[in-house]
Write a protein that holds these residues in place. Structure first.
Motif, mmCIF file in Angstrom:
data_model
loop_
_atom_site.group_PDB
_atom_site.id
_atom_site.type_symbol
_atom_site.label_atom_id
_atom_site.label_comp_id
_atom_site.label_asym_id
_atom_site.label_seq_id
_atom_site.Cartn_x
_atom_site.Cartn_y
_atom_site.Cartn_z
ATOM 1 N N MET A 111 0.826 -1.204 0.000
ATOM 2 C CA MET A 111 0.000 0.000 0.000
ATOM 3 C C MET A 111 0.864 1.260 0.000
ATOM 4 O O MET A 111 0.611 2.221 -0.724
ATOM 5 C CB MET A 111 -0.902 -0.013 1.229
ATOM 6 N N ALA A 112 1.910 1.233 0.821
ATOM 7 C CA ALA A 112 2.797 2.401 0.924
ATOM 8 C C ALA A 112 3.473 2.685 -0.412
ATOM 9 O O ALA A 112 3.673 3.857 -0.792
ATOM 10 C CB ALA A 112 3.836 2.164 2.016
ATOM 11 N N SER A 113 3.837 1.632 -1.157
ATOM 12 C CA SER A 113 4.475 1.823 -2.468
ATOM 13 C C SER A 113 3.525 2.521 -3.440
ATOM 14 O O SER A 113 3.925 3.408 -4.188
ATOM 15 C CB SER A 113 4.905 0.470 -3.055
ATOM 16 N N LEU A 114 2.257 2.108 -3.392
ATOM 17 C CA LEU A 114 1.267 2.728 -4.288
ATOM 18 C C LEU A 114 0.987 4.170 -3.881
ATOM 19 O O LEU A 114 0.856 5.055 -4.742
ATOM 20 C CB LEU A 114 -0.027 1.904 -4.287
ATOM 21 N N GLU A 115 0.910 4.432 -2.570
ATOM 22 C CA GLU A 115 0.696 5.805 -2.091
ATOM 23 C C GLU A 115 1.871 6.693 -2.499
ATOM 24 O O GLU A 115 1.686 7.840 -2.927
ATOM 25 C CB GLU A 115 0.537 5.814 -0.564
ATOM 26 N N ARG A 116 3.068 6.144 -2.369
ATOM 27 C CA ARG A 116 4.276 6.882 -2.784
ATOM 28 C C ARG A 116 4.224 7.209 -4.275
ATOM 29 O O ARG A 116 4.545 8.314 -4.699
ATOM 30 C CB ARG A 116 5.491 6.013 -2.457
ATOM 31 N N GLY A 117 3.784 6.242 -5.070
ATOM 32 C CA GLY A 117 3.670 6.479 -6.506
ATOM 33 C C GLY A 117 2.650 7.549 -6.822
ATOM 34 O O GLY A 117 2.865 8.391 -7.704
ATOM 35 N N LEU A 118 1.530 7.541 -6.079
ATOM 36 C CA LEU A 118 0.478 8.517 -6.343
ATOM 37 C C LEU A 118 0.919 9.936 -5.984
ATOM 38 O O LEU A 118 0.481 10.900 -6.605
ATOM 39 C CB LEU A 118 -0.786 8.134 -5.566
ATOM 40 N N LYS A 119 1.797 10.056 -4.995
ATOM 41 C CA LYS A 119 2.341 11.378 -4.675
ATOM 42 C C LYS A 119 3.229 11.879 -5.812
ATOM 43 O O LYS A 119 3.232 13.064 -6.138
ATOM 44 C CB LYS A 119 3.148 11.308 -3.378
ATOM 45 N N ALA A 120 3.981 10.948 -6.424
ATOM 46 C CA ALA A 120 4.875 11.332 -7.523
ATOM 47 C C ALA A 120 4.097 11.595 -8.812
ATOM 48 O O ALA A 120 4.429 12.490 -9.591
ATOM 49 C CB ALA A 120 5.908 10.232 -7.762
#
Length: 798
Positions: free
Chosen positions: A633-642
């Motif tokens: 989940m954290a990886s996807l959230e990080r991607g969405l911020k980028a």
């Protein structure tokens, strides 16, 4: 079937006039109709087609059931090469007089030209039942079996045709084509040479010989025949152009130019030939081509076609500024209005492409204020409206174009795309098909229709459509590549090989032809040879991702993981911006259980490109596989911020939140996706399910119904089920029942479908059927505690 056989079939339409006996009629009305009919026939035989057309239509005004009048209207249409009108009139003849042999013969040939061999065979069999000695009926059957590649059967029927009529060069030419297809080209050419010597009218026979010689690559023989054709037809431009192309393809540019200059000495004002000469010279020396074009324009300064040809050449080189200068020259010069308007519309189109929307609109409106029906200006304005998403205005302008020019391909293609933008996929599909009725070779229309058919698993119709399109656009890489892939999907490796050879011969896309060869070899299990072709494809075009995927699969099938990693490291070193290689390497390490290395590689890629969406999704997959959903989940959230606008990341993140029971966040993300992509079916389905099951207010259920009503005719059972369940929840089980009956038939082993149907049947008062569906659901869902509970509750309420 070869193009020459197609031409031979067309010749059958032009051979002979078949006088019909007209039964004696009594009464002035019948006599008047027959007078008009006889007059029309006489005028037709004298070549007075327009007058004949009037007389025949006068006859039909009096007696609409005169099959003979329709037949001769068909012959007129045939002479004018109006195949639609020919088919329409012949069909009317067949309706009024089912035993009209000549009408059936011509219809059969039309069906052959449309590549509908089975229908042509039916017509031929009917003809032979009426007339067992009809040579043309046997020729039709031979041609049909030739079209089906059944050469042995075809030769039997063409021999029967020749027994009945051994004087027909057209029938003999079909036999020649069959012999050639059987591999006996020597006999075919010998027979053809004898026929050419015998026949006074040898035009189509010489063309057939050039086609056969082209297939066996006898260029000298082709050249000799084209020179003969030119000598016998001094003013037939097509033969000069054919010979020039042959010479140019043989790297004899100067000889090609000389041939066309010979033609120009007889027809000095021919613009097309001058343009071809310029293109030929430009293939050797662009400056020489430009100078010759300048010379032509200087001597013919009011020739607008030459001016626009120069503009097209500038555009092909990417010189928009140069094209604009030339357009201004036309606009400021004294040309006819149509050329001035065309130049202004062209300029507006360039402005539109450069983002100068307001200037473009102002210029096309200037044209349309003088001529409100000027097609090019209306098309540019329609494009403007398409960009600004004013679909109603797009449709309005395009309908104006189509009222004046119903066969405008650009207008129809744009209209279809406008329908797609508005979510009207069926209207779009219908409109694309109209384009193909006009021009089967229109790639912009053919590709979406073919893709639509392939999605419906209608491979045979897709293949027929492609082959028809390729008759008009034989060198189109896109059509050829789709056809090759269809052949591969059908395990037709020989057919695929022939298509790849055509792509190779064209030479515009060698990387893709290597890729297709690799796919063919891979499908046949020759992974080692496939790897070589994939590597050649990637050496030419490193961005051909499908080749990299195929190469990876082949190495893995060979069990050569280390060789794969070695290749990928070298490929990545030569192409450092290619993130796909990095992604594949990470996937290989992950499958080997070395997730630390996989994560390290992905992080390396994300450090290089923080916008690499697939890097974030691959990271999430690795963490999920390691049993760490929070890290995923954290990886996807990080991607969405980028990449905050990434629909893919939002959808994956929403799905992850659903699984972790964070339904509010899931709904929020799905809603955000739909704002920018309102037709995303998977998102609509997931959101509607949440609205129905988790947030089941009357308002939310009503919205779920509205969102999913598009799924009523879907082939995806989950989508149909979502719509049906929303209907049940909204109090419409009677509407849902036929949908769920369809769903449980499409996917009989899915428990939730039977549960939903059982609930719906229960609400309809059909208790026994409801119980049967619910028990079936219970049998299929042994491990789903939540669903089992719901099923038990539903059963207890029966």
């Amino acid at each position: 079937m070869s193009a020459q056989v197609m031409r031979t079939l067309s010749r059958f339409f032009m051979v002979g006039v078949f006088l019909l006996s007209i039964s004696a009629c009594s009464g002035s009305k019948e006599e008047a109709a027959n007078r008009y009919l006889n007059s029309g026939i006489e005028l037709y035989t004298e070549g007075e087609l327009s007058k004949a057309n009037v007389e025949l239509r006068n006859a039909l005004q009096i007696d609409p059931k005169l099959a003979s009048a329709y037949y001769y209207l068909g012959l007129i249409a045939e002479t004018q090469q109006n195949w639609k009108a020919l088919f329409k009139n012949l069909s009317k003849v067949e309706q009024l007089d089912p035993n009209h042999v000549q009408a059936k013969i011509k219809l059969a040939y039309l069906f052959l030209l449309a590549k509908q061999a089975d229908t042509a065979l039916e017509k031929a069999d009917f003809i032979l039942a009426l007339d067992p000695d009809n040579a043309e009926a046997y020729a039709i059957k031979a041609s049909a079996y030739l079209q089906k590649d059944l050469y042995d059967v075809a030769i039997e029927y063409i021999d029967k045709a020749m027994e009945k009529n051994d004087k027909s060069a057209d029938i003999a030419s079909i036999k020649i084509s069959i012999l050639h297809k059987q591999g006996d080209t020597e006999s075919a050419l010998a027979m053809l040479s004898d026929l050419i010597e015998r026949e006074d009218d040898d035009l189509h026979l010489l063309l057939l010989r050039t086609e056969i010689n082209e297939e066996i690559n006898d260029l000298a023989a082709m050249e000799a025949d084209y020179r003969t054709l030119i000598a016998n037809n001094r003013n037939e431009k097509a033969f000069y152009l054919k010979l020039a192309k042959l010479l140019n393809d043989s790297q004899r540019v100067d000889a090609a130019v000389k041939v066309l200059e010979d033609y120009l000495r007889r027809n000095s004002s021919d613009t097309e030939v001058r343009m071809v000469i310029v293109d030929l010279l430009s293939s050797k020396d662009i400056m020489a081509g430009d100078e010759l074009l300048d010379h032509y324009i200087a001597r013919d300064s009011k020739n607008a076609d030459l001016r626009f040809f120069r503009i097209d050449r500038l555009m092909a080189r990417g010189s928009t500024a140069g094209a604009l200068v030339e357009l201004e020259k036309i606009i400021s010069d004294e040309f006819e209005d149509q050329h001035l308007f065309r130049a202004k519309a062209f300029k507006a189109d360039l402005q539109l492409r450069n983002g100068q929307k307001d200037r473009a609109l102002q210029l096309v409106n200037e044209v349309l204020s003088v001529d409100r029906h000027f097609e090019q200006a209306l098309l540019v304005r329609a494009r403007y409206h398409l960009i600004t998403e004013d679909i109603d205005a797009v449709v309005s302008d395009l309908r104006t174009v189509l009222r004046n020019n119903p066969e405008s391909e650009p207008a129809l293609v744009m209209l279809a795309n406008a329908y797609l933008s508005s979510g009207s996929s069926q209207l779009a599909d219908d409109t694309f098909r109209k384009v193909l009725d006009i021009n089967p070779g229109n790639v912009q229309a053919a590709v979406p229709v073919i893709q639509s058919l392939l999605e419906k698993k209608d491979v045979d119709r897709s293949e027929r459509l492609l082959e028809n399109a390729l008759l008009r656009s034989p060198d189109n890489d896109i059509l050829l590549s789709i056809l090759a892939q269809i052949k591969l999907s059908k395990q037709d490796f020989e057919g695929s090989r022939k298509i790849v050879s055509r792509i190779d011969k064209i030479g515009r896309n060698p990387a893709f032809s290597h890729y297709l060869s690799g796919r063919s070899l891979q499908a046949q299990g020759d992974y080692k040879a496939a790897v070589e072709h994939y590597q050649q494809a990637l050496a030419i075009n490193p961005d051909l991702g499908r080749a990299l995927e195929g190469l990876t699969t082949c190495y893995l099938r060979l069990g050569q993981v280390e060789k794969l990693l070695e290749y990928l490291k070298g490929f990545r070193s030569d192409n450092p911006s290619n993130m796909m290689a990095l992604s594949i390497m990470a996937s290989v390490y992950s499958k080997r259980g070395d997730r630390d290395t996989a994560v390290q590689l992905l992080e390396q890629g994300l450090k290089q490109d923080a916008m690499w969406i697939n890097g974030y999704t691959a990271l999430a997959s690795n963490y999920r596989a390691a049993g760490d959903p929070e890290a995923a989940m954290a990886s996807l959230e990080r991607g969405l911020k980028a990449v905050p606008e990434s629909n893919l990341l939002m959808i994956l993140l929403a799905s992850a939140h659903e699984k972790l029971d964070n339904k509010d966040r899931a709904v929020q993300l799905y809603e955000k996706v739909l704002k920018t992509n309102p037709d995303h079916q998977a998102v609509i389905n997931n959101l509607a399910s949440l609205l129905t099951d988790e947030y089941g207010s009357a308002k939310n259920i009503s919205r779920a119904v509205k969102l999913t009503e598009r799924f009523a005719d879907s082939e995806q059972p989950y989508f149909v089920d979502t719509y049906a369940w929303a209907l049940i929840k909204s109090g419409l089980p009677e509407v849902a029942e036929p949908l769920l009956a369809k769903v449980t038939k499409m996917a009989p082993s899915i428990a939730i479908f039977h549960y939903h149907r059982g609930v719906g049947l229960s609400l309809l008062g059909r208790g026994d059927e409801a119980k049967k569906s619910l028990l079936r659901a219970r049998d299929l869902a042994p491990s789903d505690a939540s669903l089992q509970t719901q099923i038990s509750v539903a059963l207890s309420e029966l």
